[in-house]
Design an enzyme around this catalytic site. Structure first.
Site, mmCIF file in Angstrom:
data_model
loop_
_atom_site.group_PDB
_atom_site.id
_atom_site.type_symbol
_atom_site.label_atom_id
_atom_site.label_comp_id
_atom_site.label_asym_id
_atom_site.label_seq_id
_atom_site.Cartn_x
_atom_site.Cartn_y
_atom_site.Cartn_z
ATOM 1 N N ASP A 213 1.035 -1.261 -0.086
ATOM 2 C CA ASP A 213 0.132 0.019 -0.123
ATOM 3 C C ASP A 213 0.897 1.067 -0.100
ATOM 4 O O ASP A 213 2.101 1.233 0.410
ATOM 5 C CB ASP A 213 -1.005 0.014 1.341
ATOM 6 C CG ASP A 213 -1.918 -1.292 1.169
ATOM 7 O OD1 ASP A 213 -2.089 -1.583 0.128
ATOM 8 O OD2 ASP A 213 -2.377 -1.278 2.374
ATOM 9 N N LYS A 214 0.293 2.565 -0.547
ATOM 10 C CA LYS A 214 1.061 3.553 -0.634
ATOM 11 C C LYS A 214 1.565 4.134 0.651
ATOM 12 O O LYS A 214 2.860 4.350 0.693
ATOM 13 C CB LYS A 214 0.155 4.698 -1.000
ATOM 14 C CG LYS A 214 0.705 6.071 -1.259
ATOM 15 C CD LYS A 214 -0.177 7.120 -1.897
ATOM 16 C CE LYS A 214 0.447 8.482 -2.152
ATOM 17 N NZ LYS A 214 -0.383 9.332 -2.604
#
Length: 436
Positions: A213-214
């Site tokens: 995930d970012k």
């Protein structure tokens, strides 16, 4: 009186003479044919009929540019060992469509080591692939090719500075929080856009095989070759790769070593941007957690291991049992933040990745914490040296009956694979199968 055709005279016909109308018509026709005919004289000898031209030989078709009229032979390289034959065409002869490959196979024109082959057959390093002459393709309207932007020197240096492991087949980077793995809507900066900087000594672009995930930091595995990309992708899909995460969570779980098994699905109305626990429509999802240390009842430092690979799995599972990850407002809301000096960034870090290497042995890499995570551990009084717990397979214990069965199955599989290879070798040595 009966009617007569136009141009015929109605008077009596004199013996030995032609009708006047017909004579005049003949003169007119002669004048039309020969307007400058010479006066009557000796008739020239008739010209001999021209000889018939020799039958023309059929011209050889001229190949279109880039098209060969000869049978081609290719040798299977190490990067293509074990892939399907149709996949080999996609990699090396992308202009040859699947329908063409299937037709060549049906008509016996496509052969591997002299034997007829099918598109789904697996090929091995060193085998010879016989490919029929290329067929000219109908001209197509060229689609504009998307050109990746050229990386600046700063971007090259930044990407290469993330590398924490590199060998002939794999690269592992320590992804910082806030950098997406792949691009998307309003996402221009991402790891995928920096892969050109990680070619190093190989003349091929590396490939992503999983993602983070970012806002999750840590170890991200990248394949350097097509062969290793296929190998690592299989390891992740078969769950043989091990990923270990560190997280700081709100509160302290009552069970220190637990397994969360809750199905996960996309939450309706979020466009797939958010997941939730869904007992009816969700996909099976399993996550293990182990408490490393606790800060009273305020927070806990935990190790997380995903046994399945659902989107946002660890974040959804920890929030579902009432212990959201610190800084994860998406799933924990306002209750996912600690007061004081603790950062509001998400505290989820991919600490370790362990996966079998295509050339033997494991890739086993640990990624250092980002600044905000390390500062929060120190602020909460946690001992950093206590974090790396051993994996279950690293704990020495006598083999169980199940372990022995598993080893026996693996041994039997290797024997069957060896016998299959021997049969294949005998078949290729005996010539082509079927009609050519």
């Amino acid at each position: 009186m009966k009617g007569r055709p136009p141009g015929k005279s109605s008077g009596p016909r004199k013996s030995g003479t032609a009708p006047a109308g017909r004579a005049r018509g003949a003169v007119k026709a002669a004048r039309a044919r020969k307007p400058d005919a010479p006066k009557a004289g000796p008739r020239p000898p008739a010209a001999k009929p021209a000889a018939k031209p020799a039958a023309a030989k059929p011209a050889k078709p001229s190949p279109a540019k880039g098209v060969s009229l000869d049978v081609r032979q290719f040798r299977v390289g190490a990067d293509d060992d074990g892939i399907r034959l149709d996949r080999w065409f996609q990699r090396h002869l992308p202009d040859v469509g699947f329908n063409t490959v299937s037709r060549w196979a049906r008509t016996g024109q496509l052969r591997v080591d002299g034997a007829r082959a099918a598109p789904g057959d697996r090929i091995a390093e060193g085998q010879s692939i016989r490919v029929p002459p290329a067929e000219p393709k109908a001209p197509e309207t060229a689609k504009p090719r998307r050109v990746r932007p050229q990386l600046t020197d700063d971007q090259m240096a930044f990407a290469q500075g993330l590398v924490i492991h590199r060998d002939a087949q794999a690269i592992v980077i320590n992804k910082p929080p806030g950098l997406a793995t792949q691009g998307g809507t309003k996402t221009d900066d991402h790891v995928d856009g920096l892969l050109d900087a990680l070619e190093f000594d190989l003349d091929q672009r590396p490939k992503l095989v999983h993602r983070l995930d970012k806002d999750t930091s840590g170890a991200l595995l990248i394949a350097r070759t097509a062969r290793s990309a296929a190998y690592f992708a299989k390891a992740f899909s078969s769950r043989t790769a091990r990923k270990v995460y560190w997280a700081i969570v709100m509160g302290v779980p009552s069970i220190e070593d637990g397994m969360i098994e809750l199905p996960i699905a996309k939450q309706p109305g979020t466009g797939g941007e958010k997941m939730h626990v869904d007992e009816e429509e969700g996909l099976p999802s399993r996550s293990r957690y182990r408490v490393i240390e606790r800060a009273g009842n305020r927070a806990a430092w935990v190790e997380l291991q995903p046994y399945t690979g659902r989107t946002h799995q660890l974040r959804v599972h920890m929030a579902a049992i009432g212990h959201p990850i610190v800084g994860d407002g998406k799933y924990g809301g306002k209750d996912a933040f600690l007061s004081g000096t603790i950062s509001r960034k998400m505290h989820l870090h991919a600490r370790r990745i362990r996966v079998d290497h295509p050339d033997g042995g494991p890739v086993d890499v640990r990624a250092e914490l980002p600044e905000h995570f390390a500062a929060s551990l120190a602020s909460l009084g946690f001992d950093l040296s206590a974090g790396d717990l051993p994996l279950d397979e690293e704990i020495a214990r006598p083999p169980t009956r199940e372990d022995e069965k598993k080893a026996a199955r693996a041994h039997a599989k290797q024997i069957r694979k060896g016998r299959k290879g021997e049969r294949r070798a005998r078949g290729s040595g005996g010539g082509a199968r079927g009609k050519s």
